[in-house]
Design an enzyme around this catalytic site. Structure first.
Site, PDB file in Angstrom:
ATOM      1  N   HIS A   1       0.830  -1.216   0.000  1.00  0.00           N
ATOM      2  CA  HIS A   1       0.000   0.000   0.000  1.00  0.00           C
ATOM      3  C   HIS A   1       0.864   1.266   0.000  1.00  0.00           C
ATOM      4  O   HIS A   1       0.422   2.314   0.461  1.00  0.00           O
ATOM      5  CB  HIS A   1      -0.948   0.040   1.210  1.00  0.00           C
ATOM      6  CG  HIS A   1      -1.689  -1.246   1.426  1.00  0.00           C
ATOM      7  ND1 HIS A   1      -2.915  -1.513   0.861  1.00  0.00           N
ATOM      8  CD2 HIS A   1      -1.360  -2.360   2.122  1.00  0.00           C
ATOM      9  CE1 HIS A   1      -3.309  -2.730   1.215  1.00  0.00           C
ATOM     10  NE2 HIS A   1      -2.383  -3.270   1.967  1.00  0.00           N
TER      11      HIS A   1
ATOM     12  N   SER B   1      15.840  20.928 -16.744  1.00  0.00           N
ATOM     13  CA  SER B   1      14.697  21.783 -17.023  1.00  0.00           C
ATOM     14  C   SER B   1      15.200  23.082 -17.626  1.00  0.00           C
ATOM     15  O   SER B   1      16.266  23.575 -17.262  1.00  0.00           O
ATOM     16  CB  SER B   1      13.956  22.062 -15.713  1.00  0.00           C
ATOM     17  OG  SER B   1      13.207  23.259 -15.822  1.00  0.00           O
TER      18      SER B   1
ATOM     19  N   LYS C   1      16.913  21.030 -11.536  1.00  0.00           N
ATOM     20  CA  LYS C   1      16.207  19.802 -11.895  1.00  0.00           C
ATOM     21  C   LYS C   1      17.062  18.776 -12.617  1.00  0.00           C
ATOM     22  O   LYS C   1      17.874  19.108 -13.472  1.00  0.00           O
ATOM     23  CB  LYS C   1      14.990  20.120 -12.796  1.00  0.00           C
ATOM     24  CG  LYS C   1      13.873  20.867 -12.130  1.00  0.00           C
ATOM     25  CD  LYS C   1      13.213  20.097 -10.977  1.00  0.00           C
ATOM     26  CE  LYS C   1      12.412  18.914 -11.439  1.00  0.00           C
ATOM     27  NZ  LYS C   1      11.138  19.294 -12.029  1.00  0.00           N
TER      28      LYS C   1
ATOM     29  N   GLU D   1      10.080   7.794 -17.196  1.00  0.00           N
ATOM     30  CA  GLU D   1       8.766   8.417 -17.434  1.00  0.00           C
ATOM     31  C   GLU D   1       8.252   8.111 -18.837  1.00  0.00           C
ATOM     32  O   GLU D   1       7.084   7.800 -19.045  1.00  0.00           O
ATOM     33  CB  GLU D   1       8.852   9.936 -17.255  1.00  0.00           C
ATOM     34  CG  GLU D   1       9.001  10.371 -15.815  1.00  0.00           C
ATOM     35  CD  GLU D   1       9.205  11.873 -15.723  1.00  0.00           C
ATOM     36  OE1 GLU D   1       8.231  12.580 -15.453  1.00  0.00           O
ATOM     37  OE2 GLU D   1      10.346  12.338 -15.950  1.00  0.00           O
TER      38      GLU D   1
END
Ligand code: ARG
Length: 469
Positions: free
Chosen positions: A161, A282, A288, A295
């Site tokens: 979970h 970025s 970043k 992804e």
């Protein structure tokens, strides 16, 4: 209406030329030209069989084979003018052959149809692609095994979970992915086995009147056998659906893997660092470092699931035998293969360069009372029934929550009021190392078991590489 002027190999029964838009709309050459090597391979085998059966002369067969090899060399070199009016890869190649060698070229199509031809081409192509895909899966598995070996003892929290559950070892976690990929690899092998049956000889749908030898053609092309039924042979696209289903399952696995890497490489988790070569920055936020590769792979699962649904819908309700609908099988298949191979390649490369932050994982495992089950098991060993032990530990955890301390950080004096069975030795089971080491059976997370599991996996993979697959 726009009309075309070019003459078609099938123009005999037509009085009016094809509408120009219809011609472009129905053509497949823009995408099926990708099959040219397999189309030529199939044609060479077909012509060789025809000559052996006395349907072509040996001289005709030789002219066809040399001619097809020349066409292949021209296509390889980018020196081939693909024609939309010639519809597809099959008629483009046949017409170039005939332009080169004359009448013998016109005999190549004896005893076959584009229906059995295309069904054969796609299988030959996909068979090779499956071999490449399986090799890439194995390469990714090797990277996981190396990583598992390096981190066999590294402790991190295991989750259920997405809440801290019990401590596990990083090696064990990597081996979970290895198992999923093993099943994926098996599924592709299975798909290849069912697919490796030859449609040629089914001709348009009913077979052919020539004395062909389908066993011989199948042998020349490395098929296990000719397809049993001509109607099924030209219309079956189960293999494409099955392949895409296998690809979808694999992409589902990679999407779960990606999700973990994305979480783990965030500042909040900080468990792993992906190499700079597999991340991007970025344009606005200088700090970043984005996990673009996982992804994108996670995102690509979407199109492959879509292709599976597309192919199922394509085949749904089609009457026997071949229908033009089937031309729509290729683009989803090509896209599935390209994106699957790309995802596997980038994953195999990326996983060879992952670094683990052992300290961060350890710190995280110490939070969330991950050794609570170990305390309950300890009480059971002291003669307390498991349900009662569960209750006792629950109360100890509640104290820890109130105090903001882990179980291992409570004192003996604080623990003993919960049960007289708790002694000084309790702290051995409350350590992370004690917890993982105790799960020492096949399939368990103990470092010793991880090492044996790695050994077994390496033996399995090398037996296959040695040809035992
Ligand atoms: N381009 C066609 C396909 O991909 C080849 C088979 C065409 N057969 C036919 N009868 N029109 O399915």
């Amino acid at each position: 209406m726009h009309e075309t002027t070019s003459s078609k190999p099938w123009a005999g029964r037509f009085n009016a030329p094809t509408d120009a838009f219809v011609e472009a709309f129905t053509a497949s050459v823009d995408f099926d030209r990708r099959l040219y090597r397999y189309d030529i391979q199939g044609s060479i085998a077909h012509a060789t069989m025809l000559a052996r059966q006395g349907i072509l002369t040996q001289a005709e067969r030789d002219a066809i084979v040399t001619g097809l090899e020349t066409v292949r060399a021209r296509i390889d070199a980018g020196d081939f003018a693909w024609s939309i009016p010639l519809e597809d890869v099959h008629m483009n190649i046949e017409s170039a052959l005939t332009a080169d060698i004359g009448d013998a070229g016109k005999k190549l199509h004896t005893g076959r149809s584009r229906n059995d031809q295309v069904a054969t081409d796609v299988r030959l192509w996909l068979r090779d692609e499956i071999d490449t895909i399986r090799a890439e899966i194995r390469r990714l598995q090797q990277a996981l095994l190396d990583l598992a070996e390096r981190e066999a003892e590294t402790v991190l929290p295991g989750f259920t979970h997405l809440q801290v559950a019990q401590p596990i070892t990083f090696g064990h976690h990597m081996l979970a992915w290895l198992e999923m990929l093993d099943r994926d690899c098996d599924r592709f092998a299975d798909c290849r086995r069912r697919m490796n049956v030859m449609p040629l000889g089914a001709a348009a749908l009913a077979g052919t009147t020539y004395p062909i030898d389908r066993h011989y053609t199948a042998e020349l092309l490395g098929f296990d056998r000719p397809a049993e039924n001509s109607l099924d042979a030209v219309s079956d696209r189960d293999f494409a659906i099955e392949f895409t289903a296998d690809a979808a399952i694999l992409m589902m696995h990679l999407s779960r893997f990606s999700e973990e890497l994305i979480l783990w490489s965030s500042a909040q988790f900080g468990f792993v660092e992906l190499s700079d070569s597999f991340c991007t920055g970025s344009s606005i936020m200088p700090q970043k470092k984005n996990p673009d590769v996982p992804e994108l792979v996670r995102g690509k699962s979407g199109r492959i699931f879509g292709h599976l649904m597309g192919l199922l819908t394509l085949m749904k309700s089609q009457p026997l035998a071949y229908n033009k609908d089937n031309q729509e099988d290729k683009e989803p298949l090509f896209d599935t293969v390209d994106n699957l191979k790309g995802s596997l390649k980038v994953y195999a490369d990326m996983m060879a360069h992952v670094t683990c932050n052992r300290e961060r994982m350890r710190e995280a495992a110490k939070q969330g009372f991950s050794t609570a089950t170990d305390l309950a098991d300890y009480l059971v060993r002291k003669g307390i029934p498991f349900r009662d032990a569960h209750e006792i530990v629950g109360k100890a955890v509640a104290l820890g929550v109130r105090e903001g301390r882990d179980l291992a950080e409570l004192t003996l004096a604080e623990l003993q009021p919960f049960s007289g069975a708790i002694g000084e030795d309790v702290f051995e089971v409350l350590t992370l190392e004690g917890s993982v080491a105790a799960r020492d059976h096949i399939g368990g997370t103990a470092p010793a078991q991880v090492r044996v599991a790695i050994q077994r996996a390496r033996e399995r993979l090398s037996a296959e590489a040695g040809g035992d697959a």
